[in-house]
Design a protein around this motif. Structure first.
Motif, PDB file in Angstrom:
ATOM      1  N   PRO A 123       3.411 -22.465  25.465  1.00  0.00           N
ATOM      2  CA  PRO A 123       4.239 -22.886  24.339  1.00  0.00           C
ATOM      3  C   PRO A 123       4.513 -21.726  23.382  1.00  0.00           C
ATOM      4  N   MET A 124       5.644 -21.791  22.738  1.00  0.00           N
ATOM      5  CA  MET A 124       5.983 -20.799  21.723  1.00  0.00           C
ATOM      6  C   MET A 124       6.039 -21.514  20.384  1.00  0.00           C
ATOM      7  N   PRO A 125       5.004 -21.356  19.570  1.00  0.00           N
ATOM      8  CA  PRO A 125       5.027 -22.002  18.256  1.00  0.00           C
ATOM      9  C   PRO A 125       6.047 -21.327  17.348  1.00  0.00           C
ATOM     10  N   GLU A 126       6.338 -21.966  16.250  1.00  0.00           N
ATOM     11  CA  GLU A 126       7.269 -21.394  15.286  1.00  0.00           C
ATOM     12  C   GLU A 126       6.735 -20.053  14.809  1.00  0.00           C
ATOM     13  N   TYR A 127       7.609 -19.086  14.714  1.00  0.00           N
ATOM     14  CA  TYR A 127       7.261 -17.742  14.261  1.00  0.00           C
ATOM     15  C   TYR A 127       6.933 -17.789  12.781  1.00  0.00           C
ATOM     16  N   THR A 128       5.802 -17.190  12.396  1.00  0.00           N
ATOM     17  CA  THR A 128       5.369 -17.256  10.999  1.00  0.00           C
ATOM     18  C   THR A 128       6.009 -16.193  10.113  1.00  0.00           C
ATOM     19  N   GLY A 129       6.810 -15.330  10.675  1.00  0.00           N
ATOM     20  CA  GLY A 129       7.567 -14.375   9.857  1.00  0.00           C
ATOM     21  C   GLY A 129       6.909 -13.022   9.689  1.00  0.00           C
ATOM     22  N   THR A 130       7.303 -12.347   8.623  1.00  0.00           N
ATOM     23  CA  THR A 130       6.831 -11.002   8.326  1.00  0.00           C
ATOM     24  C   THR A 130       5.312 -10.981   8.230  1.00  0.00           C
ATOM     25  N   LYS A 131       4.713  -9.971   8.821  1.00  0.00           N
ATOM     26  CA  LYS A 131       3.255  -9.839   8.850  1.00  0.00           C
ATOM     27  C   LYS A 131       2.809  -8.766   7.867  1.00  0.00           C
ATOM     28  N   SER A 132       1.676  -8.984   7.250  1.00  0.00           N
ATOM     29  CA  SER A 132       1.085  -7.988   6.371  1.00  0.00           C
ATOM     30  C   SER A 132       0.280  -7.011   7.210  1.00  0.00           C
ATOM     31  N   ALA A 137      -2.378   1.853  -1.947  1.00  0.00           N
ATOM     32  CA  ALA A 137      -2.183   2.166  -3.369  1.00  0.00           C
ATOM     33  C   ALA A 137      -1.694   0.948  -4.152  1.00  0.00           C
ATOM     34  N   GLY A 138      -2.245  -0.220  -3.818  1.00  0.00           N
ATOM     35  CA  GLY A 138      -1.905  -1.435  -4.551  1.00  0.00           C
ATOM     36  C   GLY A 138      -0.659  -2.157  -4.063  1.00  0.00           C
ATOM     37  N   PHE A 139       0.054  -1.572  -3.125  1.00  0.00           N
ATOM     38  CA  PHE A 139       1.262  -2.196  -2.595  1.00  0.00           C
ATOM     39  C   PHE A 139       0.961  -2.834  -1.236  1.00  0.00           C
ATOM     40  N   GLU A 140       1.519  -4.018  -1.028  1.00  0.00           N
ATOM     41  CA  GLU A 140       1.366  -4.653   0.272  1.00  0.00           C
ATOM     42  C   GLU A 140       2.349  -4.013   1.255  1.00  0.00           C
ATOM     43  N   VAL A 141       1.816  -3.537   2.358  1.00  0.00           N
ATOM     44  CA  VAL A 141       2.640  -2.947   3.407  1.00  0.00           C
ATOM     45  C   VAL A 141       2.836  -4.019   4.476  1.00  0.00           C
ATOM     46  N   THR A 142       4.094  -4.326   4.749  1.00  0.00           N
ATOM     47  CA  THR A 142       4.405  -5.356   5.741  1.00  0.00           C
ATOM     48  C   THR A 142       5.088  -4.729   6.947  1.00  0.00           C
ATOM     49  N   THR A 143       5.275  -5.554   7.954  1.00  0.00           N
ATOM     50  CA  THR A 143       5.965  -5.087   9.154  1.00  0.00           C
ATOM     51  C   THR A 143       7.387  -4.628   8.826  1.00  0.00           C
ATOM     52  N   LEU A 144       7.993  -5.199   7.793  1.00  0.00           N
ATOM     53  CA  LEU A 144       9.362  -4.793   7.427  1.00  0.00           C
ATOM     54  C   LEU A 144       9.419  -3.334   6.990  1.00  0.00           C
ATOM     55  N   LEU A 146       7.482  -0.863   8.102  1.00  0.00           N
ATOM     56  CA  LEU A 146       7.406  -0.054   9.326  1.00  0.00           C
ATOM     57  C   LEU A 146       8.697  -0.157  10.124  1.00  0.00           C
ATOM     58  N   GLU A 147       9.284  -1.345  10.166  1.00  0.00           N
ATOM     59  CA  GLU A 147      10.555  -1.517  10.866  1.00  0.00           C
ATOM     60  C   GLU A 147      11.659  -0.688  10.220  1.00  0.00           C
ATOM     61  N   ALA A 148      11.644  -0.585   8.906  1.00  0.00           N
ATOM     62  CA  ALA A 148      12.652   0.233   8.211  1.00  0.00           C
ATOM     63  C   ALA A 148      12.518   1.698   8.614  1.00  0.00           C
ATOM     64  N   VAL A 149      11.283   2.176   8.718  1.00  0.00           N
ATOM     65  CA  VAL A 149      11.048   3.561   9.142  1.00  0.00           C
ATOM     66  C   VAL A 149      11.550   3.768  10.570  1.00  0.00           C
ATOM     67  N   ILE A 150      11.255   2.807  11.447  1.00  0.00           N
ATOM     68  CA  ILE A 150      11.700   2.901  12.843  1.00  0.00           C
ATOM     69  C   ILE A 150      13.226   2.909  12.918  1.00  0.00           C
ATOM     70  N   LEU A 151      13.874   2.051  12.136  1.00  0.00           N
ATOM     71  CA  LEU A 151      15.337   1.990  12.138  1.00  0.00           C
ATOM     72  C   LEU A 151      15.945   3.312  11.683  1.00  0.00           C
ATOM     73  N   VAL A 152      15.435   3.868  10.600  1.00  0.00           N
ATOM     74  CA  VAL A 152      15.963   5.142  10.094  1.00  0.00           C
ATOM     75  C   VAL A 152      15.742   6.254  11.121  1.00  0.00           C
ATOM     76  N   ALA A 153      14.562   6.269  11.744  1.00  0.00           N
ATOM     77  CA  ALA A 153      14.275   7.294  12.764  1.00  0.00           C
ATOM     78  C   ALA A 153      15.215   7.152  13.957  1.00  0.00           C
TER      79      ALA A 153
END
Length: 178
Positions: A123-132, A137-144, A146-153
């Motif tokens: 089964p494929m359950p509903e996707y829970t979205g962006t992952k932490s 340095a106090g900022f939450e780093v999410t998959t988005l 890293l994806e932005a870095v990959i896209l720019v590269a």
């Protein structure tokens, strides 16, 4: 992973193959085929999901039960027509898409979301979205992030390579014009 990032990953993977195995920059048609292959799982699954045919956006196009036979069939067809390089490009693009949908679930411990790999057996359950991915340095780093870095590269590499893949599209559009 966001659909547009899959295009960048498909290009990066094909460009790496072209340089290491062929000793050259990506060829026009092969680059376009690799990017198309990277887009295809979402082009198959997202419309089905949006139309309400399936409950989630990762089903048939993301399943290895569909992907492996499709990639093999495309490669065999391309090879039979003397265009094996296009079959390889398609395989790299398509399989890079499926492969890059895996890490976020593993890193976040959401292993149950990997059901898409053998859908419909699993089964494929509903996707829970962006992952932490944690805090820096106090900022939450999410998959988005890293994806932005990959896209720019990916875009930077494609630009540096001379934007391969545009010429076949331009020729195709030129044929459509009156």
């Amino acid at each position: 992973m966001q659909p547009v990032v899959h295009l960048a990953v498909g290009y990066i993977c094909y460009a790496a193959y072209a340089r290491w195995e062929l000793g050259e920059r990506p060829a026009e048609s092969a680059a376009a085929v690799a990017v198309f292959g990277a887009a295809l799982p979402d082009l198959l699954d997202k419309p089905l999901w949006l139309a309400g045919v399936v409950d989630v956006g990762r089903t048939v196009g993301h399943s290895l039960l569909f992907a492996v036979p499709l990639v093999a069939a495309v490669w065999l067809l391309a090879r039979s027509r003397g265009r094996a390089a296009l079959g390889v490009a398609f395989a790299i693009g398509y399989l890079s898409h499926v492969a890059t949908d895996i890490p976020w679930h593993v890193l976040s411990g959401d292993y149950h979301e990997l059901g898409f790999l053998l859908w419909p057996i699993t089964p494929m359950p509903e996707y829970t979205g962006t992952k932490s991915l944690g805090r820096v340095a106090g900022f939450e780093v999410t998959t988005l992030w890293l994806e932005a870095v990959i896209l720019v590269a990916g875009v930077a590499l494609w630009w540096r390579d001379g934007r391969p893949g545009l010429e076949p599209i331009r020729r195709g559009i030129g044929r459509v014009r009156p």
